[in-house]
Design a protein around this motif. Structure first.
Motif, PDB file in Angstrom:
ATOM      1  N   PHE A   1      14.303   1.580  -3.286  1.00  0.00           N
ATOM      2  CA  PHE A   1      13.524   1.163  -2.131  1.00  0.00           C
ATOM      3  C   PHE A   1      13.046  -0.278  -2.290  1.00  0.00           C
ATOM      4  CE2 PHE A   1      12.971   5.772  -2.539  1.00  0.00           C
ATOM      5  CZ  PHE A   1      13.431   6.183  -1.300  1.00  0.00           C
ATOM      6  N   GLY A   2      12.858  -0.939  -1.142  1.00  0.00           N
ATOM      7  CA  GLY A   2      12.391  -2.313  -1.141  1.00  0.00           C
ATOM      8  C   GLY A   2      11.364  -2.540  -0.052  1.00  0.00           C
ATOM      9  N   PRO A   3      10.889  -3.784   0.106  1.00  0.00           N
ATOM     10  CA  PRO A   3       9.884  -4.087   1.129  1.00  0.00           C
ATOM     11  C   PRO A   3      10.306  -3.679   2.538  1.00  0.00           C
ATOM     12  CG  PRO A   3      10.089  -5.916  -0.415  1.00  0.00           C
ATOM     13  CD  PRO A   3      11.190  -4.948  -0.755  1.00  0.00           C
ATOM     14  N   GLU A   4      11.614  -3.757   2.830  1.00  0.00           N
ATOM     15  CA  GLU A   4      12.063  -3.388   4.177  1.00  0.00           C
ATOM     16  C   GLU A   4      11.778  -1.924   4.499  1.00  0.00           C
ATOM     17  OE1 GLU A   4      15.848  -3.109   1.580  1.00  0.00           O
ATOM     18  OE2 GLU A   4      13.941  -4.193   1.629  1.00  0.00           O
TER      19      GLU A   4
ATOM     20  N   THR B   1       1.751  -1.565  -4.597  1.00  0.00           N
ATOM     21  CA  THR B   1       3.055  -2.125  -4.948  1.00  0.00           C
ATOM     22  C   THR B   1       2.933  -3.236  -5.977  1.00  0.00           C
ATOM     23  OG1 THR B   1       5.033  -3.196  -4.021  1.00  0.00           O
ATOM     24  CG2 THR B   1       2.924  -3.752  -3.017  1.00  0.00           C
ATOM     25  N   ASP B   2       4.059  -3.542  -6.621  1.00  0.00           N
ATOM     26  CA  ASP B   2       4.137  -4.669  -7.549  1.00  0.00           C
ATOM     27  C   ASP B   2       4.920  -5.832  -6.963  1.00  0.00           C
ATOM     28  OD1 ASP B   2       6.643  -3.556  -7.541  1.00  0.00           O
ATOM     29  OD2 ASP B   2       6.851  -3.421  -9.714  1.00  0.00           O
TER      30      ASP B   2
ATOM     31  N   LYS C   1      -4.088   5.930   4.992  1.00  0.00           N
ATOM     32  CA  LYS C   1      -2.665   6.288   4.996  1.00  0.00           C
ATOM     33  C   LYS C   1      -1.960   5.350   4.022  1.00  0.00           C
ATOM     34  CE  LYS C   1      -3.474   5.581   9.165  1.00  0.00           C
ATOM     35  NZ  LYS C   1      -3.494   5.231  10.608  1.00  0.00           N
ATOM     36  N   ALA C   2      -1.325   5.917   2.993  1.00  0.00           N
ATOM     37  CA  ALA C   2      -0.836   5.085   1.892  1.00  0.00           C
ATOM     38  C   ALA C   2       0.564   5.485   1.446  1.00  0.00           C
ATOM     39  CB  ALA C   2      -1.794   5.163   0.703  1.00  0.00           C
ATOM     40  N   CYS C   3       1.259   4.501   0.893  1.00  0.00           N
ATOM     41  CA  CYS C   3       2.555   4.725   0.257  1.00  0.00           C
ATOM     42  C   CYS C   3       2.595   3.884  -1.014  1.00  0.00           C
ATOM     43  CB  CYS C   3       3.708   4.356   1.191  1.00  0.00           C
ATOM     44  SG  CYS C   3       3.806   2.578   1.563  1.00  0.00           S
ATOM     45  N   VAL C   4       3.660   4.048  -1.793  1.00  0.00           N
ATOM     46  CA  VAL C   4       3.821   3.299  -3.040  1.00  0.00           C
ATOM     47  C   VAL C   4       5.234   2.724  -3.096  1.00  0.00           C
ATOM     48  CG1 VAL C   4       3.931   3.464  -5.557  1.00  0.00           C
ATOM     49  CG2 VAL C   4       2.118   4.645  -4.322  1.00  0.00           C
TER      50      VAL C   4
ATOM     51  N   CYS D   1      -1.277  -4.780   1.166  1.00  0.00           N
ATOM     52  CA  CYS D   1      -0.792  -4.371  -0.149  1.00  0.00           C
ATOM     53  C   CYS D   1      -1.928  -4.378  -1.166  1.00  0.00           C
ATOM     54  CB  CYS D   1       0.321  -5.304  -0.634  1.00  0.00           C
ATOM     55  SG  CYS D   1       1.838  -5.209   0.343  1.00  0.00           S
ATOM     56  N   ILE D   2      -1.876  -3.420  -2.079  1.00  0.00           N
ATOM     57  CA  ILE D   2      -2.805  -3.325  -3.203  1.00  0.00           C
ATOM     58  C   ILE D   2      -1.963  -3.335  -4.470  1.00  0.00           C
ATOM     59  CG2 ILE D   2      -4.521  -1.884  -4.358  1.00  0.00           C
ATOM     60  CD1 ILE D   2      -5.257  -0.750  -1.614  1.00  0.00           C
ATOM     61  N   PRO D   3      -2.259  -4.210  -5.433  1.00  0.00           N
ATOM     62  CA  PRO D   3      -1.418  -4.298  -6.635  1.00  0.00           C
ATOM     63  C   PRO D   3      -1.450  -3.009  -7.461  1.00  0.00           C
ATOM     64  CG  PRO D   3      -2.828  -6.232  -6.421  1.00  0.00           C
ATOM     65  CD  PRO D   3      -3.324  -5.228  -5.417  1.00  0.00           C
TER      66      PRO D   3
END
Length: 425
Positions: A13-16, A32-33, A3-6, A41-43
């Motif tokens: 959008f932010g970390p929250e 994410t960066d 299950k993934a998002c970007v 998190c995956i860069p």
């Protein structure tokens, strides 16, 4: 199934928002960066802008079948895992697919990734006009034969299906554009922040609809003013910079200053010594962080910002008390500027601000409370508004002279409102 998002930093959008989605979808992974505390998190490996960063979910950073979820999605219950790739049917144009909630098998991910890698810059240039718009415009050419969620699961659109409430069988609600889920204040939408996380001032918008607000300043008339206006049990009281807390327990504290001027101590420390009420401020000591206020980013007087905040929180009327502390300075021009953004009655118990707003009269009555249309703008909702041109300008193909009025959608005049070319009536 992953299950993934970007999250690509620098946008809406932010970390929250990742943490908000992760509370609904345990085990969520984010490409994410920017760091997101509490979420795996995956860069991101590519500098693709905006929504195009979502294409990395098709790449080698993830393995196997992936459920791809946009950040502005309410997940009441995860649907059963499909047997084949499944995408959204666009909620307003059924011939188009939607990419906000997709289950994509490993085989289809690999196939889409190979096609995308052939010419990502070319696809981004090509997919700029409806119906071939954005990432779904590209995916339409590669996933058109996929199954559709709406044929097997109760997946809904907020705009199309949920304006009057959440359907009883809803598993997923997709938000496309404005409003964002956390701006709707619908009871079925999870709150954006949970204690002890910092909350957004927008969480307080319309939180006290139809109440009388009292803003306490530090002027010498404060004690007499509070007696004059006869504080009632139902009033919502905002103390600016801790003023008046020994006379009336405040419901909120509000401070624009970072440092207490006379004590020369951090304002957050000063306020917490005075009261345990929630703090509204643009600074890090806030319980409710102000990201916008009239004349932002200028740090104007706390009493004036508190009056605007009271309007946004649903004030039927705002009464300003103890506002005679700046008689040796001419702040009436500042008050007139901010008054343009306050669309509810304001009354002044005593002092020079009666040159901007009327004096308080205990016999005055204000009728039924109706939220002004600008409240929707503060919540991020596009809506129809009435404007008046402050300077000659153009809305679409319509030329407006000063004083001309027009009914428009808010997004049509967003920049004109920002730059004070027009005012909302």
């Amino acid at each position: 199934m992953i299950k993934a998002c970007v999250l690509r930093s620098g946008g809406d959008f932010g970390p929250e928002h990742v943490r908000w989605l992760a509370r609904q979808v345990p085990g969520l992974v984010c490409l994410t960066d920017t760091p997101v505390e509490g979420v795996e998190c995956i860069p991101l490996e590519h500098d693709w802008p905006g929504w195009w960063a979502k294409m990395e979910m098709f790449g080698p950073s993830l393995d196997g079948d992936v459920l791809m979820i946009d950040l502005d999605t309410v997940v009441c219950e995860l649907p059963a895992q499909p047997e084949r790739t499944t995408v959204l049917r666009d909620f307003t144009e059924p011939t188009i697919i939607g990419s906000g909630f997709m289950y994509v098998t490993a085989e289809d991910r690999r196939r889409v990734w190979e096609a995308w890698q052939a010419d990502p810059d070319g696809y981004m240039r090509e997919c700029r006009a409806w119906p071939k718009w954005g990432d779904q415009g590209f995916l339409m050419g590669h996933l058109a034969d996929a199954a559709r969620w709406q044929d097997s699961e109760p997946v809904y659109s907020y705009k199309v299906h949920c304006r009057e409430g959440l359907p009883a069988d809803a598993k997923v609600v997709c938000f496309h554009g404005k409003p964002r889920p956390w701006n709707t204040r619908a009871a079925w939408v999870p709150p954006l922040h949970v204690a002890p996380e910092l909350r957004d001032f927008r969480d307080l918008i319309l939180a006290h609809k139809g109440k009388r607000f009292v803003v306490m300043g530090g002027g010498p008339s404060l004690a007499d003013d509070l007696q004059r206006i006869c504080l009632k049990a139902g009033d919502v009281v905002i103390s600016t910079n801790g003023h008046g807390v020994d006379m009336r327990k405040p419901d909120y504290l509000l401070a624009i200053d970072h440092t207490h001027a006379s004590r020369q101590v951090p304002m957050g420390k000063h306020l917490r010594e005075m009261s345990d009420a929630p703090i509204i401020s643009p600074h890090g000591f806030a319980d409710y962080r102000l990201g916008f206020w009239p004349d932002c980013p200028r740090f104007v007087l706390s009493g004036l910002v508190a009056t605007w905040a009271a309007f946004a929180m649903g004030a039927k009327v705002v009464v300003m008390a103890g506002m005679d502390g700046y008689a040796d300075n001419d702040y009436t021009d500042e008050a007139r500027k901010i008054a343009r953004d306050i669309h509810c009655p304001v009354r002044v118990a005593y002092g020079f601000l009666t040159g901007v707003w009327p004096a308080y009269d205990a016999a005055e009555r204000f009728g039924k409370y109706t939220p002004h249309t600008s409240i929707d703008g503060l919540r991020g909702i596009d809506n129809q508004i009435r404007i008046r041109a402050r300077k000659p300008c153009k809305v679409g193909l319509i030329e407006l002279e000063r004083g001309h009025e027009l009914t428009v959608m808010r997004h049509e005049v967003r920049l004109l409102l920002k730059h004070r070319m027009v005012e909302e009536l």
